[in-house]
Design an enzyme around this catalytic site. Structure first.
Site, short mmCIF file in Angstrom:
data_model
loop_
_atom_site.label_atom_id
_atom_site.label_comp_id
_atom_site.label_asym_id
_atom_site.label_seq_id
_atom_site.Cartn_x
_atom_site.Cartn_y
_atom_site.Cartn_z
N GLU A 7 -4.53 7.29 -5.08
CA GLU A 7 -4.55 6.60 -6.20
C GLU A 7 -5.91 7.11 -6.84
O GLU A 7 -6.87 7.28 -6.22
CB GLU A 7 -4.58 5.16 -6.13
CG GLU A 7 -3.21 4.60 -5.60
CD GLU A 7 -3.31 3.15 -5.19
OE1 GLU A 7 -4.14 2.45 -5.53
OE2 GLU A 7 -2.21 2.67 -4.84
N ARG A 39 0.97 -1.38 0.01
CA ARG A 39 -0.29 -0.14 0.11
C ARG A 39 1.07 1.17 -0.13
O ARG A 39 1.89 1.28 0.74
CB ARG A 39 -1.00 -0.05 1.12
CG ARG A 39 -2.08 -1.00 1.25
CD ARG A 39 -2.95 -0.52 0.24
NE ARG A 39 -4.29 -1.47 0.19
CZ ARG A 39 -4.50 -2.62 -0.39
NH1 ARG A 39 -3.36 -2.77 -1.44
NH2 ARG A 39 -5.39 -3.44 -0.76
N HIS A 93 -1.71 0.16 -9.83
CA HIS A 93 -2.13 -0.81 -9.08
C HIS A 93 -2.60 -2.12 -9.54
O HIS A 93 -3.78 -2.44 -9.33
CB HIS A 93 -3.32 -0.20 -8.11
CG HIS A 93 -3.45 -0.78 -6.81
ND1 HIS A 93 -3.91 0.08 -5.61
CD2 HIS A 93 -3.23 -2.24 -6.32
CE1 HIS A 93 -4.10 -1.11 -4.53
NE2 HIS A 93 -3.84 -2.24 -5.11
#
Ligand code: 8YV
Length: 325
Positions: A266, A237, A285
């Site tokens: 994000e 993360r 991601h």
């Protein structure tokens, strides 16, 4: 009377059919402003929720007085107020295991792409700038035989260690909350304190969850403990890292390069300084983002949700103390 489930992640047709056989389904097509307003309107009647990438906090969950279960299509559960869900007796489930190998593959994709400057040099070719045999200016760093340092030795960390040990002949060192004798035996891995790992590893890879304890774990001090040849990889993360400190470490060449699949915010801002650095490989991601794995995750989430709504314990229950058999 069928229970009412609100989906905020699209599912394949077979999974939608399976759900519709057993529950009433409302699909929130997107999580834009309109989608979020639609979601809020449906929550008062919802008994089940299924999705990912949305912060489910007390404010939002208070709109759902009938909620019995939340099935996350993710292994990470940092988007959920777990204490609140548990106090409400709402069962939270996730999708571990099914995404482990794919996410570890992503980790190695970043290790190789960053060490060998694949993106930068492929873009050079694409731009028509390959006009002579390449030289030292374009050389990357070896991966095979280098020391792989893994911070967070869970399922994904283990799969990364497996790839490094058996695939690339890499000595594996790791740091985690507790030593993992089985991992040490399988991959000749050795436990290190965090400072020792940062000092010794050629590749520092983050594979740990985002918790109150891990938030900001890697900051300026930790980057200073790495070496100028160290390559930093993050598939966990973004908020485990102080991103401003990372940018400074890259700009000042305190570390050699970074391969990043996750970011403090994000999507990553288009004007992020990370995107102006040639020694950064940034992916959006994509850890678990393959057709096969995302379908397996969605199937797992549907299994978890239907079990919970039928009064059974979901296979992948996150908040055990919410379970009242
Ligand atoms: C995706 C992840 O973000 O599983 C996780 O925790 O971070 C990734 O797999 C998630 O699955 C969203 O669908």
């Amino acid at each position: 009377m069928k229970k009412h489930v609100v989906l905020y992640k699209k599912l394949s047709a077979p999974l939608m059919d399976r759900l519709r056989d057993q529950v009433e389904v409302t699909l929130i097509e997107s999580l834009d402003k309109g989608g979020l307003a639609h979601l809020r309107d449906t929550l008062p009647d919802a008994q089940g929720l299924l999705g990912a990438s949305l912060r489910l906090d007390a404010e939002l969950l208070d709109l759902a007085p009938r909620l019995e279960a939340v099935a996350s299509v993710s292994v990470g559960v940092d988007n959920y107020d777990i204490d609140y869900l548990t106090r409400r007796g709402i069962l939270l489930s996730n999708t571990p295991d099914v995404l482990t190998e794919t996410t570890a593959d992503t980790g190695f994709a970043l290790i190789l792409a960053t060490a060998r400057r694949v993106v930068e040099l492929a873009n050079m070719v694409r731009a028509g700038n390959w006009n002579q045999n390449i030289g030292a200016l374009h050389f990357g760093s070896d991966v095979h035989g280098k020391t792989l340092g893994i911070i967070g030795m869970g399922r994904i960390g283990e799969a990364l260690a497996q790839r490094g040990h058996f695939g690339f002949g890499m000595p594996v060192i790791y740091h985690s909350q507790s030593p993992k004798p089985a991992v040490e035996q399988r991959f000749a891995a050795e436990y290190r304190s965090l400072p020792d790992l940062l000092k010794e590893a050629d590749f520092v890879c983050l594979t740990l969850p985002l918790t109150k304890q891990t938030q900001g774990l890697i900051g300026a001090k930790e980057f200073m403990q790495m070496g100028p040849e160290t390559i930093f990889i993050n598939i966990s993360r973004g908020k485990v890292v102080d991103e401003a400190a990372l940018v400074q470490a890259l700009q000042q060449q305190t570390i050699r390069a970074a391969g990043l699949d996750v970011f403090e915010r994000e999507p990553l801002a288009h004007d992020s300084p990370l995107l102006r650095l040639n020694n950064v490989v940034a992916t959006p991601h994509i850890g678990s983002a393959t057709h096969e794995t995302r379908e397996a995750m969605a199937r797992c989430a549907v299994d978890n949700l239907l079990a919970a709504l039928a009064g059974k314990r979901p296979q992948n229950l996150v908040n055990e103390s919410a379970w009242q058999p």
